[in-house]
Design an enzyme around this catalytic site. Structure first.
Site, PDB file in Angstrom:
ATOM      1  N   HIS A 174     -38.344  12.857  -5.034  1.00 23.03           N
ATOM      2  CA  HIS A 174     -38.701  12.122  -6.168  1.00 23.03           C
ATOM      3  C   HIS A 174     -39.108  10.871  -5.632  1.00 23.03           C
ATOM      4  O   HIS A 174     -38.309  10.318  -4.834  1.00 23.03           O
ATOM      5  CB  HIS A 174     -37.676  12.276  -7.296  1.00 23.03           C
ATOM      6  CG  HIS A 174     -36.378  11.887  -7.010  1.00 23.03           C
ATOM      7  ND1 HIS A 174     -36.065  10.421  -7.286  1.00 23.03           N
ATOM      8  CD2 HIS A 174     -35.256  12.253  -6.491  1.00 23.03           C
ATOM      9  CE1 HIS A 174     -34.829  10.075  -6.950  1.00 23.03           C
ATOM     10  NE2 HIS A 174     -34.462  11.323  -6.235  1.00 23.03           N
ATOM     11  N   ASP A 176     -38.893   7.752  -8.019  1.00 28.10           N
ATOM     12  CA  ASP A 176     -38.240   7.113  -8.878  1.00 28.10           C
ATOM     13  C   ASP A 176     -36.880   6.567  -8.125  1.00 28.10           C
ATOM     14  O   ASP A 176     -36.516   7.371  -7.444  1.00 28.10           O
ATOM     15  CB  ASP A 176     -38.238   7.655 -10.275  1.00 28.10           C
ATOM     16  CG  ASP A 176     -37.094   8.665 -10.374  1.00 28.10           C
ATOM     17  OD1 ASP A 176     -37.379   9.814  -9.638  1.00 28.10           O
ATOM     18  OD2 ASP A 176     -36.239   8.941 -11.301  1.00 28.10           O
ATOM     19  N   ASP A 209     -32.720   7.292  -1.219  1.00 25.21           N
ATOM     20  CA  ASP A 209     -32.628   8.245  -2.494  1.00 25.21           C
ATOM     21  C   ASP A 209     -33.820   8.059  -3.173  1.00 25.21           C
ATOM     22  O   ASP A 209     -33.979   6.979  -4.121  1.00 25.21           O
ATOM     23  CB  ASP A 209     -31.491   8.025  -3.476  1.00 25.21           C
ATOM     24  CG  ASP A 209     -31.430   8.854  -4.497  1.00 25.21           C
ATOM     25  OD1 ASP A 209     -32.263  10.005  -4.831  1.00 25.21           O
ATOM     26  OD2 ASP A 209     -30.490   8.873  -5.288  1.00 25.21           O
ATOM     27  N   GLU A 243     -36.326  11.785 -11.750  1.00 21.49           N
ATOM     28  CA  GLU A 243     -35.202  12.626 -11.348  1.00 21.49           C
ATOM     29  C   GLU A 243     -33.928  11.728 -11.826  1.00 21.49           C
ATOM     30  O   GLU A 243     -33.010  12.427 -12.248  1.00 21.49           O
ATOM     31  CB  GLU A 243     -35.238  12.723  -9.974  1.00 21.49           C
ATOM     32  CG  GLU A 243     -34.340  13.941  -9.468  1.00 21.49           C
ATOM     33  CD  GLU A 243     -32.962  13.376  -9.210  1.00 21.49           C
ATOM     34  OE1 GLU A 243     -32.044  14.308  -9.059  1.00 21.49           O
ATOM     35  OE2 GLU A 243     -32.493  12.287  -9.041  1.00 21.49           O
ATOM     36  N   GLU A 244     -33.819  10.520 -11.887  1.00 22.54           N
ATOM     37  CA  GLU A 244     -32.618   9.689 -12.165  1.00 22.54           C
ATOM     38  C   GLU A 244     -32.502   9.521 -13.721  1.00 22.54           C
ATOM     39  O   GLU A 244     -31.532   9.069 -13.905  1.00 22.54           O
ATOM     40  CB  GLU A 244     -32.773   8.281 -11.560  1.00 22.54           C
ATOM     41  CG  GLU A 244     -32.875   8.466 -10.079  1.00 22.54           C
ATOM     42  CD  GLU A 244     -31.958   8.862  -9.365  1.00 22.54           C
ATOM     43  OE1 GLU A 244     -30.893   9.213  -9.769  1.00 22.54           O
ATOM     44  OE2 GLU A 244     -32.014   8.896  -7.849  1.00 22.54           O
ATOM     45  N   ASP A 273     -35.537  20.906  -1.690  1.00 22.52           N
ATOM     46  CA  ASP A 273     -35.444  19.329  -2.260  1.00 22.52           C
ATOM     47  C   ASP A 273     -34.761  18.420  -1.701  1.00 22.52           C
ATOM     48  O   ASP A 273     -33.673  18.658  -0.825  1.00 22.52           O
ATOM     49  CB  ASP A 273     -34.998  19.830  -3.825  1.00 22.52           C
ATOM     50  CG  ASP A 273     -35.164  18.468  -4.663  1.00 22.52           C
ATOM     51  OD1 ASP A 273     -36.130  17.500  -4.428  1.00 22.52           O
ATOM     52  OD2 ASP A 273     -34.683  18.452  -5.731  1.00 22.52           O
ATOM     53  N   HIS A 560     -27.460   4.642  -4.982  1.00 24.10           N
ATOM     54  CA  HIS A 560     -26.896   4.398  -6.449  1.00 24.10           C
ATOM     55  C   HIS A 560     -25.978   3.209  -6.639  1.00 24.10           C
ATOM     56  O   HIS A 560     -25.317   3.028  -7.622  1.00 24.10           O
ATOM     57  CB  HIS A 560     -26.113   5.665  -7.232  1.00 24.10           C
ATOM     58  CG  HIS A 560     -27.183   6.819  -7.566  1.00 24.10           C
ATOM     59  ND1 HIS A 560     -27.054   7.300  -8.596  1.00 24.10           N
ATOM     60  CD2 HIS A 560     -28.227   7.144  -6.969  1.00 24.10           C
ATOM     61  CE1 HIS A 560     -27.989   8.408  -8.751  1.00 24.10           C
ATOM     62  NE2 HIS A 560     -28.633   8.083  -7.821  1.00 24.10           N
TER      63      HIS A 560
END
Ligand SMILES: *[C@@H]1O[C@H](CO)[C@@H](O)[C@H](O)[C@H]1NC(C)=O
Ligand SMILES: *[C@@H]1O[C@H](CO)[C@@H](O)[C@H](O)[C@H]1NC(C)=O
Ligand SMILES: *[C@@H]1O[C@H](CO)[C@@H](O)[C@H](O)[C@H]1NC(C)=O
Length: 590
Positions: A174, A176, A209, A243-244, A273, A560
């Site tokens: 992903h 995003d 990420d 995804e987030e 993934d 994050h």
């Protein structure tokens, strides 16, 4: 990665098919020659029953716990593989990889909670420049693979294989990222969207990420195309853009349903993934591909009681009652329980087999619990293992009270007729193959705990749409329990099958080929959160969450939070890992 917590574990005895490459190669070449195929090689026919053989050094002598797949390097494409690994170890390539990741990080693609539909919420438009950028940055990918846009920003790349009867390999990622809080910007060593390279690390939101995954795949394939590689098996890339978001409803959901409509259930050979990587446990380095994910439920409990002026209060207001319920739920929180037939215990066996840092008596307990089902030894093992908060969170159902609402004014009793008071509990149902319906068990557990207090406070209870109190009972107030968001634990991907073993062999080869030339043990792992794969369950039995992240001594590397970064050498190794995985999967029938 949503609340990604890679937790490793290992299965008892893994075995899988390993082809006799030279023999089969010769046979197929012969067949090709005899039948006059015009130079195109057939896929290798791997016998599904031929067991892997594990080199002695990698097998625990006493127990045969946690046997390891052999490193697996491409055979049919061995020259190509040599050429590409030589390229990957060059300085030119390091610079190229750094530039690719850095450029991608510099295009913010933030996902916010409660974003509206694509086309309505303008914040999605940040994806446009990123998608345009990919087209310029990876020209061969875009001239060779077929790109399909799903719900505007979901990207499906199809790299058609020469043998259409082979199930495709699906690689997911992903692009995003979680937002950078304005208040945290000055805590970043380098600005979050700078993509700064300091001579060792590439910095910025998304550097790990999961732009390392998306850009890693694109770079790996661009290089394969530069070397004129054409796949035998179709390769599909599926890149989500939300995804987030808690439920990935605009990206992954549409991508998965598009694939499902097109290909049907169980149509993908293997799905890989984003996910965990490798890190140190008990004195050894373990890579822990996620083969399972915990389930989750957001439960809301709403208490309603009559209102009035606060100068004439009842003994308990709805807020007081809710507080009692919260205390009761927390006091009776589910206890983590280690069980022998669970993935987590299998991981423990892996640590026991290969981790020199685990005390001998614990190793012995794990071994005896595994071999003889000794409850005494299982208890001893649990006492030791569950001191680790991460393992503890993986083994059991967890409960967290996250949100409390109630009351509007200091002189009014909080009847909250419509809104009431909400406690929201994030519950991760216990993972166990023997409990058929984990989610149901978790939900019922909560409602019965609330029922414990219903009589004391004279309340009627309605749980998940069903009244638990007889309709004609007069009550002072009411409690409403519901679970607006809930998800069962993911099906477990088997490890005694080719896909996992090919993944494991590829991981070891990538690690041995990387700049450090280190080796690594591979243990199946588990995620406490969900990746985009939660919508892909029907497509394949073989789903793995693994991004080959280097987490040795660096934890999650700022994912994050502030200072997300990735070592450039580790990013190159991610590209090597993806390359060897694509080639290995291409060479087997799975
Ligand atoms: C590998 O590199 C050699 C030397 O540059 C080249 O001649 C050969 O064609 C390459 N082979 C493949 C499969 O990439
Ligand atoms: C759990 O399953 C049982 C039997 O299928 C059903 O009657 C009950 O309503 C379920 N409970 C919840 C909370 O979903
Ligand atoms: C519960 O409250 C209702 C309504 O105030 C009242 O009629 C009923 O008697 C109460 N029941 C008990 C057991 O106190």
């Amino acid at each position: 990665m949503v609340k990604a917590c890679p937790g490793p574990f290992q299965a008892s005895v893994a075995q899988s098919a390993r082809p006799r490459w030279p023999l089969i190669a010769t046979a197929l070449l012969l067949a090709a020659t005899i039948y006059g195929f015009s130079g195109r090689l057939l896929p290798w026919n791997v016998s599904a029953s031929a067991p892997f053989s594990f080199p002695d050094a990698w097998v625990d002598k006493d127990t045969k716990m946690c046997p390891q797949a052999k490193p697996l390097a491409p055979q049919r494409n061995s020259v190509l593989w040599e050429n590409i690994t030589a390229l990957h170890s060059s300085d030119t390539f390091l610079k190229r990889a750094i530039a690719q990741l850095s450029n991608a990080v510099q295009i913010p693609t933030e996902t916010f909670d409660s974003m509206g539909p694509v086309g309505e919420d303008a914040r999605w438009e940040s994806r446009g420049p990123f998608v345009d950028h990919l087209e310029k940055a990876f020209p061969l990918v875009h001239s060779t693979l077929k790109l399909e846009r799903v719900n505007t920003y979901g990207l499906l790349y199809i790299w058609e294989g020469s043998v259409s009867s082979l199930k495709p390999l699906l690689l997911m990622g992903h692009y995003d990222v979680v937002p950078v809080a304005a208040s945290s910007v000055d805590q970043w060593t380098h600005p979050p969207y700078s993509g700064h390279y300091d001579g060792e690390n590439i910095w910025g939101r998304g550097s790990s990420d999961d732009k390392s995954g998306v850009i890693g795949m694109m770079t790996a394939i661009e290089v394969l195309l530069e070397h004129n590689f054409t796949p035998t098996r179709t390769v599909i890339l599926s890149f989500g853009f939300d995804e987030e978001l808690a439920d990935q409803r605009y990206g992954a959901r549409h991508l998965a349903s598009t694939l499902l409509e097109r290909l049907g259930p169980d149509s993908i050979a293997m799905i890989v993934d984003e996910g965990s990587g490798y890190s140190e446990n008990y004195g050894a380095i373990f890579a822990v591909p996620g083969i399972a994910e915990k389930g989750s439920a957001n439960v809301e409990v709403e208490v309603k009681t009559p209102g009035g002026h606060s100068s004439v209060p009842p003994k308990h207001t709805s807020i007081g009652i809710l507080a009692a319920i919260i205390v009761h739920l927390e006091l009776n929180a589910p206890k983590p329980e280690l069980a022998v037939d669970t993935p987590l215990f299998e991981m423990a066996q892996c640590f026991a087999a290969h981790g020199p840092g685990m005390p001998r008596d614990v190793k012995r307990s794990i071994r005896r619990a595994a071999r003889r089902g000794s409850a005494k030894h299982l208890k001893k093992a649990a006492e030791y293992l569950l001191q680790d908060t991460m393992l503890k969170a993986l083994v059991g159902t967890t409960l967290a009270v996250d949100i409390v609402n109630g009351g509007v004014k200091s002189n009014a009793l909080p009847e909250q007729a419509m809104v009431g008071i909400t406690a929201s509990m994030n519950i991760r149902p216990h993972y166990s193959q023997t409990v058929v319906n984990h989610l149901n068990a978790t939900l019922s557990r909560d409602s019965s705990l609330v029922m414990d207090l219903a009589e004391k406070y004279n309340l009627s209870v309605t749980a998940y749409g069903e009244p638990l109190t007889p309709a004609d009972t007069p009550t002072y107030g009411s409690v409403l329990i519901h679970a607006p968001i809930h998800l069962e634990p993911a099906p477990i991907s088997p490890i005694d099958a080719n896909p996992f073993q090919i993944l494991a062999g590829s991981i070891r080869t990538a690690r041995q080929t990387g700049s450090t030339k280190d080796d690594v043990y591979v243990a199946p792992g588990m995620m406490t959160g969900n990746t985009d794969t939660k919508y892909y369950w029907p497509l394949s039995k073989h789903i793995f969450r693994y991004g080959h992240r280097n987490m040795i001594g660096r934890g999650m590397g700022g994912i994050h939070t502030v200072n997300e970064h990735v070592p450039a050498a580790s990013f190159v190794e991610i590209i090597t890992y993806l390359t060897v995985l694509i080639l290995n999967v291409d060479e087997t029938t799975l």
